[in-house]
Scaffold this active site. Structure first.
Site, short mmCIF file in Angstrom:
data_model
loop_
_atom_site.label_atom_id
_atom_site.label_comp_id
_atom_site.label_asym_id
_atom_site.label_seq_id
_atom_site.Cartn_x
_atom_site.Cartn_y
_atom_site.Cartn_z
CD GLU A 1 -3.05 -0.96 2.20
OE1 GLU A 1 -3.06 0.34 2.76
OE2 GLU A 1 -4.21 -1.67 1.86
CD GLU B 1 -3.50 -6.08 3.79
OE1 GLU B 1 -5.19 -4.98 4.00
OE2 GLU B 1 -2.93 -5.58 3.39
C1 BGP Z 1 -4.74 -2.34 4.87
C2 BGP Z 1 -3.06 -2.74 5.52
C3 BGP Z 1 -3.54 -3.35 6.68
C4 BGP Z 1 -4.96 -3.39 7.73
C5 BGP Z 1 -5.46 -3.42 6.59
C6 BGP Z 1 -7.12 -3.15 7.64
O1 BGP Z 1 -4.72 -0.94 4.45
O2 BGP Z 1 -2.17 -3.46 4.59
O3 BGP Z 1 -2.33 -4.05 7.52
O4 BGP Z 1 -4.29 -2.96 8.71
O5 BGP Z 1 -5.47 -2.69 5.63
O6 BGP Z 1 -7.32 -1.70 8.25
P1 BGP Z 1 -7.86 -1.48 9.49
O7 BGP Z 1 -6.87 -2.53 10.98
O8 BGP Z 1 -7.40 0.14 9.36
O9 BGP Z 1 -8.99 -1.73 9.65
#
Ligand code: BGP
Length: 467
Positions: A165, A367
């Site tokens: 990201e 993801e």
């Molecule tokens: C993405 C990241 C992850 C994870 C996910 C969920 O942006 O790559 O590391 O954190 O989002 O987000 P959050 O943890 O803020 O709910």
């Protein structure tokens, strides 16, 4: 398009699951690990930090056994740069490297394909203090780090992701820049240096391990115009180009996206290229694309009256909208999670179609998942029908995307086990495996299979024929 017979998930489809090092490992200062920017994270009262996380560092064998029981074909994890090189550069920490050696051995022993992210939000603090990604020396450090990883793990890791990201680190830089929030010119220089670092790692891997594959892992989503007003359509195109396409265009085409570049010129934040950068970016070609997909965004034309920038519903830390570019819009067709994240399975199909049409490369969903306040019931079970429903609807759309001709090679939901959310602590859970701890009480750390675990196991066993 409607299909009477959607194509099945292909043989060898990589049903997987994801995590990242600072969100699961804990052991933040053990066995010679150096500090990363995430170790400086000071959450609001009542929200945990990343020091213990899910204690995966001490539960690794047990966790991999659970992955095997689930039937995972792939596990996407990240390597903590400061565990391997405590200062980010220079000396290698053998104990840290040995942890990943053991993890990869355990995965391979269970026929689980390791998919390793080299950098996931946790820049070594020593590099951060010397200017972080804005300092060109960080690119050289990343190159040396890449060499250490490829030499030690390249015989067994055949799927690499360079940077997680990168676009989110530019758009929402809070969590990655403790102590000081850089202005746009510095953020775009950080980003340029990350592009160069990725290109160098890509070329190096191809040279060292021609059988291995490598790609970026940005957060990509289709952006909708709020209406068919042409001004809204241009705003959506602006934001999709600046937020998404720029990152894949540089990686795949070796040049900046023209709309994003025009934006950077207008805002006075075009990055400085060093001699040879343009050639390097053009030469490095990814083999596949990681795509993190959570939610589409709907945008409207900016009003340019000082109100275009506003906090995202459900998350005051995330600001959206920009004068002259776009403002956040509403979409009556979609619902949201209890944390305010838009739920849009069809939007994932649209996103995958757009990525496939633009770049023509294999895609791995790196993801996608639902953050929720799961509860451990008195009977020792965790019932999460909402997560099953969320994933089922996304898998159905993945299958339709495959029917559309998208070369989707795998799907790694976020996350394999509960972990610390980037902004919202431990209460926001994503895993198939519940971890018995809460924000402040570490409790037993027992691993408990949620209902979604049994459901996903069956999906994998039937290769997605029964969702
Ligand atoms: C993405 C990241 C992850 C994870 C996910 C969920 O942006 O790559 O590391 O954190 O989002 O987000 P959050 O943890 O803020 O709910």
């Amino acid at each position: 398009m409607f299909y009477r017979h959607p194509k099945p998930f292909p043989d060898g489809f990589l049903w997987g699951a994801s995590t990242s090092s600072y969100q699961v490992e804990g052991a933040w200062n053990e066995d010679g690990k150096g500090m990363s920017v995430q170790d400086l994270h000071t959450p609001p009262a009542g929200i945990t930090d990343f020091k213990v996380a899910s204690d995966h560092y001490h539960h690794m064998e047990e966790d991999v056994a659970l992955m095997a029981e689930l039937g995972l074909k792939a596990y996407r994890f990240s390597i903590s740069w400061s565990r391997v090189m405590p200062e980010g550069d220079g000396a290698v920490n053998e104990a840290g490297l040995a942890f990943y050696d053991r993890l990869v051995d355990a995965l391979v022993a269970h026929d689980i394909t390791p998919v390793a992210t080299m950098f996931h939000f946790d820049l070594p603090l020593a590099l951060h203090e010397r200017g972080g990604w804005a300092n060109r020396a960080t690119v050289d450090a990343f190159e040396r780090y890449a060499l250490v990883l490829f030499e030690r793990l390249g015989d067994r890791i055949k799927m690499w992701l360079t940077i997680n990201e990168q676009n989110v680190m530019v758009i929402h830089p809070n969590a990655m820049n403790p102590g000081r929030l850089p202005e746009a010119p510095e953020l775009y220089q950080q980003s340029h240096n990350m592009f160069v670092a990725s290109a160098k790692a890509t070329l190096m891997l191809h040279e060292m391990w021609p059988d291995a594959k490598i790609g970026p892992a940005p957060n990509i989503t289709a952006i909708y115009p709020q209406s068919c007003d042409p001004a809204d359509v241009v705003a959506a195109d602006n934001w999709e180009s600046i937020r998404c396409w720029n990152y894949l265009d540089v990686a795949c085409f070796g040049r900046y996206n023209p709309i994003a570049w025009a934006y950077m010129e207008e805002k006075g934040c075009t990055p400085v290229f060093e001699e040879g950068d343009a050639e390097l970016l053009a030469a490095a070609k990814p083999d596949y694309l990681g795509v993190n997909y959570y939610a589409t965004a709907t945008v409207a034309a900016p009003k340019n009256d000082g109100t275009d920038r506003a906090a995202r519903a459900g998350d005051q830390q995330v600001m959206l909208g920009e004068e002259g570019v776009y403002r956040s819009g509403a979409n009556d067709h979609l619902t949201a999670t209890e944390y305010g994240w838009i739920i849009d399975p069809i939007g994932m199909r649209t996103t995958l179609r757009r990525v496939a049409s633009r770049y023509g490369l294999p895609i791995l969903i790196t993801e996608n998942g639902l953050g929720a306040r799961d509860t451990l019931e008195a009977d020792g079970r965790v019932h999460d029908p909402y997560r099953i429903d969320y994933l089922r609807r996304h898998f159905e759309q993945a299958q339709l995307a495959i029917s559309d001709g998208v070369n989707l090679i795998g799907y790694c939901p976020w996350s394999f086990m509960d972990l610390v959310s980037t902004h919202q602590g431990y209460g926001k859970r994503y895993g198939f495996v519940y971890i018995d701890r809460d924000e402040e009480d570490i409790r037993s750390m027992a691993r408990i299979r949620k209902d979604s675990f049994a459901w996903y196991k069956h999906v994998i066993e039937t290769n997605g024929a029964e969702l």
